[in-house]
Design a protein around this motif. Structure first.
Motif, PDB file in Angstrom:
ATOM      1  N   VAL A 107       0.850  -1.072  -0.039  1.00 32.24           N
ATOM      2  CA  VAL A 107       0.032  -0.016  -0.002  1.00 32.24           C
ATOM      3  C   VAL A 107       0.922   1.341   0.126  1.00 32.24           C
ATOM      4  N   HIS A 108       0.624   2.153  -0.861  1.00 34.59           N
ATOM      5  CA  HIS A 108       1.333   3.355  -1.005  1.00 34.59           C
ATOM      6  C   HIS A 108       0.454   4.444  -0.627  1.00 34.59           C
ATOM      7  N   ALA A 109       0.856   5.366   0.211  1.00 33.98           N
ATOM      8  CA  ALA A 109       0.223   6.483   0.559  1.00 33.98           C
ATOM      9  C   ALA A 109      -0.057   7.550  -0.552  1.00 33.98           C
ATOM     10  N   ARG A 129      -1.306   5.239  12.075  1.00 36.49           N
ATOM     11  CA  ARG A 129      -2.220   4.932  13.101  1.00 36.49           C
ATOM     12  C   ARG A 129      -2.861   3.334  12.997  1.00 36.49           C
ATOM     13  N   PHE A 130      -3.063   3.332  11.887  1.00 39.16           N
ATOM     14  CA  PHE A 130      -3.648   2.055  11.882  1.00 39.16           C
ATOM     15  C   PHE A 130      -2.883   0.660  11.857  1.00 39.16           C
ATOM     16  N   SER A 131      -1.513   1.247  11.543  1.00 39.37           N
ATOM     17  CA  SER A 131      -0.357   0.083  11.523  1.00 39.37           C
ATOM     18  C   SER A 131      -0.225  -0.566  13.125  1.00 39.37           C
ATOM     19  N   LEU A 136      -1.561  -3.387   9.227  1.00 41.21           N
ATOM     20  CA  LEU A 136      -0.395  -2.930   8.146  1.00 41.21           C
ATOM     21  C   LEU A 136       0.893  -2.950   8.959  1.00 41.21           C
ATOM     22  N   LYS A 137       1.851  -3.250   8.071  1.00 42.29           N
ATOM     23  CA  LYS A 137       3.339  -3.592   8.460  1.00 42.29           C
ATOM     24  C   LYS A 137       4.216  -2.486   7.588  1.00 42.29           C
ATOM     25  N   ARG A 138       4.771  -1.905   8.259  1.00 46.30           N
ATOM     26  CA  ARG A 138       5.775  -0.578   7.421  1.00 46.30           C
ATOM     27  C   ARG A 138       7.053  -1.412   6.934  1.00 46.30           C
ATOM     28  N   ARG A 139       6.960  -1.175   5.557  1.00 47.22           N
ATOM     29  CA  ARG A 139       8.217  -1.591   4.934  1.00 47.22           C
ATOM     30  C   ARG A 139       9.371  -0.857   5.121  1.00 47.22           C
ATOM     31  N   TRP A 144       3.593   0.409   2.922  1.00 50.09           N
ATOM     32  CA  TRP A 144       3.011  -0.497   4.011  1.00 50.09           C
ATOM     33  C   TRP A 144       2.466  -1.744   3.320  1.00 50.09           C
ATOM     34  N   ILE A 145       2.425  -2.898   4.109  1.00 53.03           N
ATOM     35  CA  ILE A 145       2.111  -4.005   3.513  1.00 53.03           C
ATOM     36  C   ILE A 145       0.858  -4.564   4.315  1.00 53.03           C
ATOM     37  N   PHE A 146      -0.272  -4.902   3.789  1.00 52.78           N
ATOM     38  CA  PHE A 146      -1.500  -5.047   4.331  1.00 52.78           C
ATOM     39  C   PHE A 146      -1.623  -6.492   4.590  1.00 52.78           C
ATOM     40  N   ALA A 147      -1.723  -6.443   6.150  1.00 53.52           N
ATOM     41  CA  ALA A 147      -1.833  -8.053   6.623  1.00 53.52           C
ATOM     42  C   ALA A 147      -3.228  -8.645   6.482  1.00 53.52           C
ATOM     43  N   GLY A 148      -3.993  -7.860   6.664  1.00 51.88           N
ATOM     44  CA  GLY A 148      -5.426  -8.261   6.678  1.00 51.88           C
ATOM     45  C   GLY A 148      -5.843  -8.936   8.159  1.00 51.88           C
ATOM     46  N   VAL A 149      -7.050  -9.412   8.249  1.00 54.68           N
ATOM     47  CA  VAL A 149      -7.537  -9.668   9.519  1.00 54.68           C
ATOM     48  C   VAL A 149      -7.773 -11.304   9.363  1.00 54.68           C
ATOM     49  N   THR A 150      -7.146 -12.176  10.497  1.00 61.52           N
ATOM     50  CA  THR A 150      -6.931 -13.586  10.313  1.00 61.52           C
ATOM     51  C   THR A 150      -7.975 -13.985  11.668  1.00 61.52           C
TER      52      THR A 150
END
Length: 311
Positions: A107-109, A129-131, A136-139, A144-150
């Protein structure tokens, strides 16, 4: 622009409080109202002046009285009351809901800012804030990389939600009977009954009402961490469970009934009853969330494109 948005949001919140009050004297000071609406006294004075101009309230000597109840035309439209952060949050979650962002995707801002029609700074602040919640994980370099909901994440978020909501509900029943929060609860309860009566045509309106009730309860905690945490609860529960469209009307009917039981328990001030009704409703919400994770956003698509989110 920002001040205007704050005023309009406070105006709508004040109308919601008044909707559940009986006509007549309104013994609420500017300081109390400012605390309830979380705005300055200057904004409160502007709101009160507006209410007088439209005939909703009027002065009776040194006192203020509710002259008539608000009608739909008294409220500012929802888009006019959103902050920039709320706009970014809504558009981001709609983007995820449409299936445009999958776990593992970068994900790119700057790209989201162009897509959402907002500034890169506003998007970056939201993503940062979401991360913090692990979605979301900061590269290392950029984005960012979207991790999703497990399912595991859902189980963790539910455990914290139950803990925080029970604490907030306990604080709510301790509120003074004259607290504006009870009037707000009256208004929300009345809207529940209206929505149940019109459920066939308006069942998709449930998400907004659900958020209003739970946010009101969380506000009673007077704990900034609990209140801030509710933002991520809303994002996860109110968007992800919409992936599963099966039996949506019936699920919302059940949830509305559970809400009314929960509201009745709050009014009883019986902590054992409050705990029981709160836990029962949150268990239902958890089951809906887990079912939606199994369904996934792509299963909500039709041959004509992605499903359109409600709320």
């Amino acid at each position: 622009m920002k001040a205007n948005t704050v005023y309009k949001r406070a105006h709508n919140q004040c109308l919601a409080l008044l909707a559940g009050r009986p006509l007549g004297e309104w013994p609420c000071s500017e300081a109390e109202l400012a605390g309830t609406l979380d705005v300055s006294r200057t904004t409160v004075r502007a709101v009160l002046a507006g209410l007088t101009e439209t005939g909703i309230t009027r002065a009776e000597g040194p006192r203020r009285a509710l002259h008539r109840h608000p009608v739909p035309g008294d409220y500012f439209p929802d888009p006019q009351t959103e902050t920039v952060a709320q706009v970014v949050e809504r558009k981001f979650m709609q983007w995820v809901l449409h299936g445009d962002c999958r776990p593992g995707e970068v994900v790119h801002a700057s790209e989201l800012a162009r897509l959402f029609g907002t500034s890169t700074t506003a998007v970056r602040e939201f993503l940062t804030r979401f991360s913090q919640y692990g979605l979301l994980k900061r590269r290392e370099n950029s984005g960012w990389i979207f991790a999703g909901v497990t399912p595991d994440f859902a189980a963790e978020i539910y455990e914290i939600r139950e803990m925080f909501e029970l604490r907030s509900a306990h604080r709510f029943v301790e509120l003074d009977p004259a607290s504006p929060a009870w009037a707000a609860l009256d208004a929300i309860e009345a809207e529940h009954h209206r929505l149940l009566a019109e459920i066939d045509a308006r069942y998709t309106d449930f998400s907004h009402l659900d958020e209003r009730l739970h946010r009101l309860i969380h506000e009673a905690s007077r704990n900034r961490f609990i209140r801030d945490f509710y933002d991520v609860i809303a994002m996860i529960f109110h968007y992800h469970y919409q992936w599963d469209k099966a039996d949506e009307k019936e699920r919302n009917r059940v949830a509305l009934t559970e809400h009314l039981d929960y509201i009745a328990a709050l009014r009883s001030r019986d902590l054992r009853l409050v705990d029981a009704k709160c836990r029962a409703h949150l268990r239902t919400a958890r089951a809906t969330l887990l079912r939606s994770l199994a369904t996934g956003p792509l299963n909500g698509r039709t041959s004509n494109g992605p499903a359109t989110p409600s709320g």
